[in-house]
Scaffold this motif. Structure first.
Motif, PDB file in Angstrom:
ATOM      1  N   UNK A  60      10.987   1.910   3.004  1.00 30.92           N
ATOM      2  CA  UNK A  60      10.402   0.700   2.432  1.00 30.92           C
ATOM      3  C   UNK A  60       9.632  -0.079   3.486  1.00 30.92           C
ATOM      4  N   UNK A  61      10.209  -0.191   4.682  1.00 31.54           N
ATOM      5  CA  UNK A  61       9.523  -0.896   5.765  1.00 31.54           C
ATOM      6  C   UNK A  61       8.237  -0.179   6.159  1.00 31.54           C
ATOM      7  N   UNK A  62       8.283   1.158   6.181  1.00 26.54           N
ATOM      8  CA  UNK A  62       7.090   1.933   6.537  1.00 26.54           C
ATOM      9  C   UNK A  62       5.993   1.740   5.501  1.00 26.54           C
ATOM     10  N   UNK A  63       6.365   1.789   4.220  1.00 26.96           N
ATOM     11  CA  UNK A  63       5.376   1.585   3.164  1.00 26.96           C
ATOM     12  C   UNK A  63       4.822   0.170   3.192  1.00 26.96           C
ATOM     13  N   UNK A  64       5.648  -0.771   3.626  1.00 25.90           N
ATOM     14  CA  UNK A  64       5.218  -2.168   3.690  1.00 25.90           C
ATOM     15  C   UNK A  64       4.259  -2.428   4.844  1.00 25.90           C
ATOM     16  N   UNK A  65       4.062  -1.432   5.710  1.00 28.16           N
ATOM     17  CA  UNK A  65       3.078  -1.583   6.781  1.00 28.16           C
ATOM     18  C   UNK A  65       1.657  -1.463   6.255  1.00 28.16           C
ATOM     19  N   UNK A  66       1.531  -0.972   5.026  1.00 31.30           N
ATOM     20  CA  UNK A  66       0.208  -0.898   4.395  1.00 31.30           C
ATOM     21  C   UNK A  66      -0.305  -2.323   4.200  1.00 31.30           C
ATOM     22  N   UNK A  67      -1.538  -2.601   4.577  1.00 30.46           N
ATOM     23  CA  UNK A  67      -2.075  -3.958   4.413  1.00 30.46           C
ATOM     24  C   UNK A  67      -1.890  -4.476   2.987  1.00 30.46           C
ATOM     25  N   UNK A  68      -1.630  -5.764   2.886  1.00 38.66           N
ATOM     26  CA  UNK A  68      -1.325  -6.378   1.595  1.00 38.66           C
ATOM     27  C   UNK A  68      -2.406  -6.084   0.557  1.00 38.66           C
ATOM     28  N   UNK A  69      -3.664  -6.113   0.965  1.00 40.45           N
ATOM     29  CA  UNK A  69      -4.746  -5.882   0.016  1.00 40.45           C
ATOM     30  C   UNK A  69      -4.633  -4.497  -0.617  1.00 40.45           C
ATOM     31  N   UNK A  70      -4.282  -3.508   0.169  1.00 45.36           N
ATOM     32  CA  UNK A  70      -4.133  -2.155  -0.361  1.00 45.36           C
ATOM     33  C   UNK A  70      -2.897  -2.042  -1.245  1.00 45.36           C
ATOM     34  N   UNK A  71      -1.808  -2.697  -0.826  1.00 49.97           N
ATOM     35  CA  UNK A  71      -0.585  -2.639  -1.625  1.00 49.97           C
ATOM     36  C   UNK A  71      -0.787  -3.278  -2.987  1.00 49.97           C
ATOM     37  N   UNK A  72      -1.586  -4.326  -3.042  1.00 50.49           N
ATOM     38  CA  UNK A  72      -1.813  -5.029  -4.302  1.00 50.49           C
ATOM     39  C   UNK A  72      -2.882  -4.375  -5.163  1.00 50.49           C
ATOM     40  N   UNK A  73      -3.597  -3.436  -4.585  1.00 45.39           N
ATOM     41  CA  UNK A  73      -4.630  -2.716  -5.329  1.00 45.39           C
ATOM     42  C   UNK A  73      -3.960  -1.603  -6.132  1.00 45.39           C
ATOM     43  N   UNK A  74      -4.036  -1.681  -7.447  1.00 47.53           N
ATOM     44  CA  UNK A  74      -3.380  -0.699  -8.301  1.00 47.53           C
ATOM     45  C   UNK A  74      -3.834   0.724  -7.991  1.00 47.53           C
ATOM     46  N   UNK A  75      -5.070   0.860  -7.517  1.00 47.44           N
ATOM     47  CA  UNK A  75      -5.593   2.201  -7.241  1.00 47.44           C
ATOM     48  C   UNK A  75      -4.859   2.894  -6.101  1.00 47.44           C
ATOM     49  N   UNK A  76      -4.277   2.128  -5.185  1.00 46.61           N
ATOM     50  CA  UNK A  76      -3.508   2.740  -4.095  1.00 46.61           C
ATOM     51  C   UNK A  76      -2.306   3.490  -4.659  1.00 46.61           C
ATOM     52  N   UNK A  77      -1.525   2.817  -5.497  1.00 45.53           N
ATOM     53  CA  UNK A  77      -0.370   3.469  -6.088  1.00 45.53           C
ATOM     54  C   UNK A  77      -0.750   4.632  -6.974  1.00 45.53           C
ATOM     55  N   UNK A  78      -1.839   4.481  -7.743  1.00 44.95           N
ATOM     56  CA  UNK A  78      -2.259   5.561  -8.635  1.00 44.95           C
ATOM     57  C   UNK A  78      -2.707   6.790  -7.840  1.00 44.95           C
TER      58      UNK A  78
END
Length: 253
Positions: free
Chosen positions: A133-151
């Motif tokens: 979870x901590x490693x995934x949270x290193x992704x910049x907030x803008x990318x994490x909030x972009x639905x396309x990142x998860x998709x």
């Protein structure tokens, strides 16, 4: 024999580690400062998070096998992340300036090899999950909030789901339990990610989401139990067709 059908259905409403991180909800972790590292060795965000997803999938299915008394089968899934996945993502972990989790992975393996109680092995798995979870949270907030990142992560993992499931089948029968279980674990992570994407996806394109949800339900039928049935519920071609259709829908959103 553990029945996984309810597990996959529950996952549609569950928050798995990567699904929660990519949901866009604020987290306490801040984006890490990138340090110099060979560009070719550092994975782009979707590939990096997908690799974290493979670790999570292995540990989830390994933990279920261990709790089911299938220690030797579980050990395969506990050993694979450290031996094959971690070396691939280590440069990306270093480049992101985040804490590694090789020692925690080794702790899971050692606990299982020693035949420790399932609760102790589960606690060791939880320690890795926290690091994931901590490693995934290193992704910049803008990318994490972009639905396309998860998709994109889900799309990459679906490709691997199909590949692992296909390798598990020979002559129309499931002959490779490891590949079947790999694909099961990865599928659980995919479902968790898509469940978190559902509200925004469904609001933006309800018809496409309806098709995605239907294909997910059909695809989940491929894993009726933790230990594979001799006769597959879905053929490799059927799983390949469903995952391809899902990837087209996710990539085209």
């Amino acid at each position: 024999m553990t029945d996984t059908r309810s597990t996959l259905r529950i996952a549609l409403g569950a928050v798995l580690i990567l699904g929660a991180t990519l949901s866009g909800a604020p987290t306490s972790a801040t984006a890490a400062t990138t340090v110099a590292s060979p560009a070719a060795a550092v994975l782009q965000t979707p590939d990096f998070v997908a690799q974290l997803g493979y670790v999570e999938g292995h540990l989830r299915v390994g933990g279920a096998l261990y709790a089911d008394g299938r220690r030797e089968e579980a050990l395969v899934h506990f050993r694979h992340p450290a031996g094959h996945i971690y070396p691939l993502i280590a440069p990306s972990i270093a480049a992101r300036g985040i804490a590694g989790f090789e020692a925690e992975l080794d702790g899971v393996r050692r606990a299982a090899e020693a035949g420790k109680p399932a609760a102790e092995v589960s606690a060791a798995i939880d320690a890795v999950m926290a690091k994931l979870k901590a490693a995934a949270s290193s992704v910049p907030v803008e990318e994490r909030r972009d639905i396309h990142t998860g998709l994109k992560v889900a799309s990459l993992m679906l490709d691997t789901v199909a590949a692992e499931y296909g390798r598990a089948i020979t002559g129309g029968r499931i002959t490779g339990a490891v590949g079947y279980q790999d694909s099961l674990g990865f599928m659980q992570v995919v479902i968790g990610i898509l469940r978190q994407a559902q509200p925004r996806f469904q609001e933006a394109d309800p018809d496409r989401w309806k098709a995605v949800a239907g294909d997910l339900r059909q695809l989940a039928r491929a894993w009726p139990s933790l230990v594979p049935p001799a006769e597959p519920v879905l053929s490799a071609d059927e799983v390949g067709a469903l995952t391809s259709r899902l990837r087209l829908a996710l990539d085209g959103f």
